[in-house]
Design a protein around this motif. Structure first.
Motif, PDB file in Angstrom:
ATOM      1  N   ARG A  22       0.845  -1.187   0.000  1.00  0.00           N
ATOM      2  CA  ARG A  22       0.000   0.000   0.000  1.00  0.00           C
ATOM      3  C   ARG A  22       0.882   1.239   0.000  1.00  0.00           C
ATOM      4  O   ARG A  22       1.822   1.345   0.774  1.00  0.00           O
ATOM      5  N   GLY A  24      -0.373   5.292  -1.048  1.00  0.00           N
ATOM      6  CA  GLY A  24      -1.302   6.277  -0.489  1.00  0.00           C
ATOM      7  C   GLY A  24      -2.584   5.664   0.021  1.00  0.00           C
ATOM      8  O   GLY A  24      -3.283   6.254   0.841  1.00  0.00           O
ATOM      9  N   GLY A  25      -2.902   4.479  -0.479  1.00  0.00           N
ATOM     10  CA  GLY A  25      -4.054   3.752   0.040  1.00  0.00           C
ATOM     11  C   GLY A  25      -5.375   4.064  -0.650  1.00  0.00           C
ATOM     12  O   GLY A  25      -6.408   3.539  -0.247  1.00  0.00           O
ATOM     13  N   THR A  26      -5.391   4.900  -1.675  1.00  0.00           N
ATOM     14  CA  THR A  26      -6.693   5.254  -2.253  1.00  0.00           C
ATOM     15  C   THR A  26      -7.358   4.056  -2.929  1.00  0.00           C
ATOM     16  O   THR A  26      -8.554   3.825  -2.728  1.00  0.00           O
ATOM     17  N   THR A  29      -7.541   0.726  -0.251  1.00  0.00           N
ATOM     18  CA  THR A  29      -8.578   0.845   0.775  1.00  0.00           C
ATOM     19  C   THR A  29      -9.962   0.679   0.166  1.00  0.00           C
ATOM     20  O   THR A  29     -10.823  -0.021   0.716  1.00  0.00           O
ATOM     21  N   ALA A  30     -10.198   1.328  -0.977  1.00  0.00           N
ATOM     22  CA  ALA A  30     -11.517   1.230  -1.610  1.00  0.00           C
ATOM     23  C   ALA A  30     -11.826  -0.206  -2.014  1.00  0.00           C
ATOM     24  O   ALA A  30     -12.950  -0.679  -1.854  1.00  0.00           O
ATOM     25  N   ARG A  32     -10.770  -2.922  -0.599  1.00  0.00           N
ATOM     26  CA  ARG A  32     -11.079  -3.717   0.591  1.00  0.00           C
ATOM     27  C   ARG A  32     -12.471  -3.393   1.119  1.00  0.00           C
ATOM     28  O   ARG A  32     -13.225  -4.282   1.508  1.00  0.00           O
ATOM     29  N   ALA A  41      -3.344  -5.278   3.771  1.00  0.00           N
ATOM     30  CA  ALA A  41      -2.497  -4.326   3.055  1.00  0.00           C
ATOM     31  C   ALA A  41      -1.306  -4.005   3.939  1.00  0.00           C
ATOM     32  O   ALA A  41      -1.455  -3.865   5.151  1.00  0.00           O
ATOM     33  N   ILE A  97      -7.932  13.261  -3.647  1.00  0.00           N
ATOM     34  CA  ILE A  97      -7.274  12.054  -4.167  1.00  0.00           C
ATOM     35  C   ILE A  97      -5.848  12.405  -4.596  1.00  0.00           C
ATOM     36  O   ILE A  97      -4.907  11.627  -4.383  1.00  0.00           O
ATOM     37  N   THR A  99      -4.051  14.594  -3.259  1.00  0.00           N
ATOM     38  CA  THR A  99      -3.286  14.765  -2.026  1.00  0.00           C
ATOM     39  C   THR A  99      -2.893  13.415  -1.433  1.00  0.00           C
ATOM     40  O   THR A  99      -1.767  13.224  -0.984  1.00  0.00           O
ATOM     41  N   ALA A 100      -3.827  12.482  -1.450  1.00  0.00           N
ATOM     42  CA  ALA A 100      -3.558  11.188  -0.818  1.00  0.00           C
ATOM     43  C   ALA A 100      -2.781  10.252  -1.742  1.00  0.00           C
ATOM     44  O   ALA A 100      -1.944   9.487  -1.286  1.00  0.00           O
TER      45      ALA A 100
ATOM     46  N   GLY B  38     -17.298   5.951   0.607  1.00  0.00           N
ATOM     47  CA  GLY B  38     -16.259   4.989   0.948  1.00  0.00           C
ATOM     48  C   GLY B  38     -15.220   4.817  -0.136  1.00  0.00           C
ATOM     49  O   GLY B  38     -14.461   3.858  -0.136  1.00  0.00           O
ATOM     50  N   LEU B  58     -10.425   6.875   2.915  1.00  0.00           N
ATOM     51  CA  LEU B  58      -9.326   6.180   2.240  1.00  0.00           C
ATOM     52  C   LEU B  58      -8.011   6.328   2.994  1.00  0.00           C
ATOM     53  O   LEU B  58      -6.986   5.821   2.552  1.00  0.00           O
TER      54      LEU B  58
END
Lengths: 324, 861
Positions: A22, A24-26, A29-30, A32, A41, A97, A99-100, B38, B58
């Protein structure tokens, strides 16, 4: 699970436990939350070497893979020297998004096919058989059919990097061309060719091309915040009225992001007249093999490429206001 | 791991898959941060991490280690943009508001640091807020609020806001059903059908499983509730749901409406008994109709239908192309998409009473139905819906979330909440049926309407009652017309009523056909409508519309040739006036304050503020002397918020109550007369209670029969919309650049809120016109567009400048003089966009939404 502190530890966790890396995880995470991906992750350690923008002595620029998309799109130096990259990065998704999300994560995210991301379906991509999109609704799918999976590659930054012939560094593997990340799109089980434990660490851009002009655009239905039907990026240098350098790439059209040398060849050494630009943009459609519901993308690819070529060489079509 | 949240040191766990939004909401109880999509699309969960706005859904919780997090609660209502949101009414239901506030506060601070106290452009604001979605469509207020805050206009306290609960929503204090978290709360999860058609032989797994199947043990769509389970955490409940084993006898299914009429297609409701259980997407009475396989209908609303058909057939035989316009118009299903999903928290007390927190627009109705379902006396059901995060018609009944929560709470003897996730909401939350309208319109030699035939086939999945054509009985005079509605049923999720049921698809077909008639005649489309439409209120709107520079200076149809082409279109609509004649408002004097109660709810449309405004004005009280305590049963009857009935029902009842309170106060203090300051009298009137009623309208009602608590009053509301678009003929993008919306619904009660509601109606109409499309897989019936990326609602950058003009006359016979406007404002929007696209390009769209691929294909044909 303890957070790995080195890249070797992170790779070992992936190999031992089947976890997914993982950044930034965008996307991770979504997926999962949506039940698409079940494994854990594991965070790629935020090492200094993986972050930041570095000008190197040979004129090249190295960007760490964990550099945020917004960091690179907002970087004044990159904006001056690599406008195709910063304009592309600045146009994708939404401010949060950007940013992350990270450079590496953008390149290695999974595709956005609504069958792949729906737990009711199984397909090649998630280890099953068949492609329900082919027999179902594939309005947003590829127009260049590279193989069993027809989900377009979602990375916008990839097309910008292709237009620069950027190089990437992968931990324990070495340096590759960015195109080698994706191959020919014939493997439907993956959206890039790195193994699960291989960590992309950096992207290296060649020395800036003085006089380069660039444009990026995407065809979407709303003002923004939408996966493109077609997206294209163009870098062009015009010297004494002649195109002396060109880098053109497009997305939303195939299972891989694609550089379009056929368009570049039609431009190089020529005066960028409207006719030449149209001819060059039309060359982008030579490879098209549309699916029943993506025929519209053939002309849309041509016109999106034409749009960025016009913007890059500075002959934009008149706007409605000027026209009225 | 350490984290600072709103200035306090906290510990965050290191579970790799925990997200920041879970940590903030569930662990810390900071429920101002909302979870909606989400997927990082809607921005409702935005918080500041080290000063930078981030979507908490996120963000891994572990990634907060060592950071400083600020949530909406941490702004403490002190940021200028919070005051600006209140002052400019930049919200309706409020569920998206904390996220917008967090992003906007960051933008305002950055802007002022870089540019001083200057006003940013709309484009600047749109770019900054591009990652946020507001389903109510409060974007015009948001633009105004952010611009004003940047300019330094809200650095000190403002006057009371137009929306009385605004600050609670802006600070994250307002509690929605999803935010309530009593001790011992369990999370419930619904087990849903994986097959489009099956008989369920057995359901096994959890020992405290509750059954949600219909009596015939048959499921008729993918996603239909089968059972529900609960556990201490959502993750544990989801795991328990996965362990439930459902044994299906899979039956053949019809999931493609295009195949439903074929003789071999499996029939959804083969028997009369089964047809009776078909849910309805119509509000109120379902008109009986015959069935033929998967087709129900026709439901006829003819007026000399035979003559209409004969005239049109003759004209067709004669090859009339100027006087006869024929076309087919389709529209895809539209999903309500309230940002607060369907949600219910249920608990049973020791006396056997049922307590519900429920996200509903029909509080009293849901409580009554729950009492029936659980065999309770009505007063044993205590329901609360204090704040409701949007509804738009999807939350009108006793939905499966309520039943599941109540049943689970009983078997677990604990409070249980059931909150639909976004995929469930997009699948089973309801939708406006898709439609196919076949229309023929004939004019005579004088250009008058001579005949109309309209057949509409509704596609509402397992639902029936998609009345569209019927509504054409009530507009454009009394020319002969044959109007027939059909339902095509399939094994797909049920449609439900959606804001003006039947109205937008009718306008999409009818108003484009009227436009085409005017075009072929060479007549101004407003002038033609003014000739045809005898309604005096809409005529007043036509007069204003015809004089707008937007209209008089429009380019000629098809005259533009460049890449970007501008066009202006007009469309009109009418709507029934509904009211709940039993509505009451109760006033009690409590500690010197007038407290108003009624068993109604505010889902963002502003019921609370309307009541407060009426009472404060009637009694001459300062706003802080009136408190409106709605969204709870246990008081007098209040209306369901559907059919635009709430305001016209509650406002006169509130006024009547206020008048009664004034009299009662005067009676207690006879020396002071009735004209004195009420505020002084309140001090000595603790506990004084009066009940006001909705008085009968002068002239009575159009249909004196009450159906589902509602009566149809006299007179139609009207809307006339003038819309400008710019079409990018190269990339297929249609942008709405201006909308003028004319609304005739009588007098306004709370003008700022009426304005916001109408702007929101326009914005939802733009979504219907250009973006929104519920897509199902043609082989399995699974909803593919089950998230906010694939189901596209309008964002702030898609919003034109919207002018709303109110014509306030024409409802003098109504108690209070004003009627509902929440539906009529959205009805003609898509049609006006279609007419504008035609004006811009010369190509008329026939299929909604007007997607880029459809536009490009049309232009190239």
């Amino acid at each position: 699970m303890n957070q790995p502190l080195t890249l070797d530890e992170a790779a070992a966790v992936v190999l031992d436990s089947g976890a997914e890396l993982r950044a930034g995880g965008t996307d991770t995470t979504a997926r999962r939350r949506g039940g698409v991906t079940r494994s854990a992750a594991v965070q790629i350690p935020l090492l200094p070497a993986l972050h930041g923008i570095t000008r190197q002595a040979d004129g090249t620029t190295r960007i760490g893979a964990l550099t945020g998309v917004a960091e690179l799109s907002d970087d004044a130096g990159l904006q001056a020297d690599y406008p195709a990259l910063t304009r592309t990065a600045g146009a994708l998704a939404t401010p949060q998004i950007r940013t992350a999300g990270t450079l590496g994560g953008n390149l290695l995210q999974h595709n956005r096919c609504w069958y792949y991301r729906n737990p009711h379906f199984s397909c090649y991509r998630d280890g099953g058989e068949g492609c329900p999109a082919r027999t179902g609704i594939h309005l947003h799918a590829a127009v260049i059919d590279q193989g069993p999976c027809i989900a377009p590659h979602p990375s916008s930054i990839a097309i910008a990097l292709l237009s620069y012939d950027a190089r990437i560094d992968v931990h324990e593997l070495g340096t590759l061309n960015v195109a080698d990340l994706y191959g020919d799109g014939s493997d439907p089980t993956r959206d890039h060719l790195l193994a699960p434990q291989q960590i992309l660490t950096a992207v290296t851009l060649p020395a800036p091309l003085p006089g380069e002009r660039a444009a990026y655009n995407r065809a979407i239905s709303r003002a923004g915040a939408e996966w493109p039907l077609v997206e294209a990026v163009a870098r062009v240098r015009v010297s004494d009225g002649i195109v002396t350098a060109a880098g053109v790439a497009a997305g939303g059209i195939a299972h891989t992001p694609l550089r379009l040398p056929e368009v570049e060849d039609a431009l190089l050494g020529r005066e960028p007249t409207p006719e030449i630009l149209f001819t060059a943009a039309t060359a982008a459609t030579e490879r098209c093999s549309p699916l029943p519901q993506t025929r519209y993308k053939v002309e849309l690819l041509r016109d999106t490429v034409l749009d960025v070529l016009e913007k890059a060489v500075g002959v934009e079509a008149p706007t409605g206001a000027e026209n009225a | 791991m350490d984290v600072t949240v709103n200035g306090s040191a906290r510990q965050v766990g290191s579970e790799p898959d925990a997200t920041a939004v879970q940590f903030l909401r569930e662990t810390l109880g900071l429920t101002g941060t909302k979870l909606v999509c989400g997927a990082g699309v809607c921005g409702a969960c935005t918080v500041h991490v080290d000063g930078v706005p981030k979507v908490a859904c996120l963000t891994p919780a572990a990634a907060l280690e060592g950071t400083s997090v600020t949530t909406v609660e941490g702004l403490r209502g002190k940021h200028p943009v919070q005051r600006a949101f209140a002052a400019h009414d930049a919200l309706q239901c409020g569920y998206c508001t904390p996220g917008f506030v967090m992003e906007a506060s960051s933008f305002v601070d950055r802007w002022r640091a870089e540019h001083g106290d200057t006003t940013p452009s709309r484009a600047d604001i749109a770019a900054a807020l591009a990652g946020h979605l507001c389903r109510c469509g409060a974007y015009e207020g948001i633009y105004a609020a952010v611009a004003a805050a940047c300019a330094g206009a809200h650095d000190t306290d403002d006057a009371p806001p137009p929306r009385v609960e605004a600050m609670q929503k802006i600070t994250g204090q307002a509690l929605y059903t999803t935010d309530v978290h009593p001790a011992g709360l369990l999370d419930g999860v619904i087990v849903r059908s994986r097959h489009a058609h099956a008989r369920v032989r057995s359901v096994t797994g959890d020992d405290k499983l509750v059954d949600l199947l219909p009596g015939d043990r048959t499921v008729r769509y993918v996603g239909q509730p089968i059972a529900a389970v609960a556990a201490e955490t959502l993750a544990a409940a989801e795991a328990a749901a996965e362990r439930v084993r459902v044994e299906y006898e899979v039956l053949p299914a019809t999931v493609d409406p295009g195949l439903a009429e074929l003789p071999d297609s499996p029939v959804v409701y083969p028997t009369k008994e089964e047809r009776k259980q078909a849910p309805a997407s119509a509000e109120g009475l379902l008109i009986p109709a015959k069935w033929n396989g998967n087709v129900r209908g026709p439901v006829r609303m003819n007026w000399h239908g035979g003559l209409a058909l004969k005239r049109i057939e003759q004209a067709r035989a004669q090859g009339e192309s100027r006087r006869l316009v024929e076309a087919t118009f389709t529209a895809e299903p539209q999903v309500h998409t309230p940002l607060e999903p369907h949600a219910c928290l249920a608990s049973w007390d020791s006396g056997g009473d049922l307590h519900l927190w429920v996200s509903t627009q029909a509080l009293a109705e849901v409580a009554e139905r729950a009492a029936e379902r659980f065999r309770l006396r009505p007063e044993q059901v205590h329901a609360s819906a204090v704040h409701v995060g949007g509804g738009f018609g999807s939350k009108l009944s006793l939905t499966s979330d309520v039943v599941a929560a109540a049943e689970l709470a009983r078997v677990h003897a604990a409070p249980v909440r059931v909150v639909l996730n976004r995929a469930e909401e997009f699948t089973d939350g309801g939708h406006r049926p898709g439609t196919r309208a076949d229309i023929a319109m004939l004019t005579d030699d004088n250009g008058n309407l001579a005949a109309l035939t309209l057949d509409v086939h509704g596609d509402g999945g397992v639902s029936v009652g998609s009345g569209v054509a019927s509504l054409a009985r009530f507009i454009y005079g009394n020319a002969p017309r044959r109007l027939r509605d059909f339902d095509i049923v399939t094994h797909r999720p049920p449609a439900t009523p959606f804001r003006g049921p039947g109205g937008p698809p009718l306008a999409w077909a009818l108003e484009q056909t009227v436009d085409e008639t005017a075009h072929r005649r060479g007549e101004d489309p407003i002038a033609l409508r003014r000739r045809w439409d005898g309604n005096s209120k809409r005529r007043a709107l036509y007069d204003v519309a015809a004089a707008l520079p937007l209209w008089t200076q429009r380019p000629a149809v098809g005259s533009q040739t460049g890449r970007f082409r501008r066009g202006v279109g007009v469309a009109a609509a009418n709507w029934m006036y509904f009211l709940d004649p039993s509505t009451q408002v109760e006033l009690t004097v409590e500690e010197g304050i007038v407290v108003a109660r009624s068993a109604t709810q505010d889902m963002g449309q502003g019921a609370r503020s309307v009541i407060a405004d009426v009472i404060a004005a009637e009694l001459g009280l300062a706003p802080d002397r009136v408190r409106v305590d709605i969204g709870r049963t246990g008081t007098v009857h209040g209306p369901t918020s559907g059919g635009s009935r709430t305001t016209t029902s509650i406002a006169p009842a509130a006024r009547d109550a206020a008048a009664r309170l004034r009299s009662a106060l005067a009676a207690k203090a006879p020396g002071q007369g009735t004209g004195g300051a009420v505020e002084k009298l309140l001090a000595d009137a603790e506990g004084l209670r009066v009940v006001g009623k909705r008085r009968r309208d002068r002239l009575g009602y159009a249909a004196p029969v009450r159906v589902g608590g509602v009566i149809i009053g006299r007179g139609f509301t009207g809307a006339v919309h003038v819309t400008e678009v710019e079409v990018d003929t190269r990339l297929g993008h249609t942008r709405v650049t201006r909308v003028w919306g004319g609304i005739a619904a009588g007098r306004l009660y709370s003008p700022a809120l009426a304005l916001g509601q109408c702007q929101g109606g326009v914005i939802q109409g733009i979504g219907y016109a250009l973006y929104e499309e519920r897509v199902t897989d043609p082989l399995t019936g699974v909803v593919l567009s089950d998230n906010l990326e694939d189901y596209r609602i309008p964002g702030i950058g898609d919003i034109p400048e919207i002018d709303i003009h109110f014509h306030e006359e024409g409802f003098d016979h109504v108690d209070g003089g004003g009627v509902g406007l929440g539906e009529v404002c959205t009805l003609p929007v898509a049609a006006s966009v279609g007419n504008a696209v035609h004006a811009a390009t010369g190509w008329r769209p026939h299929h909604l939404p007007i997607r880029p691929d459809r536009l490009l294909e049309g232009l190239r044909a």
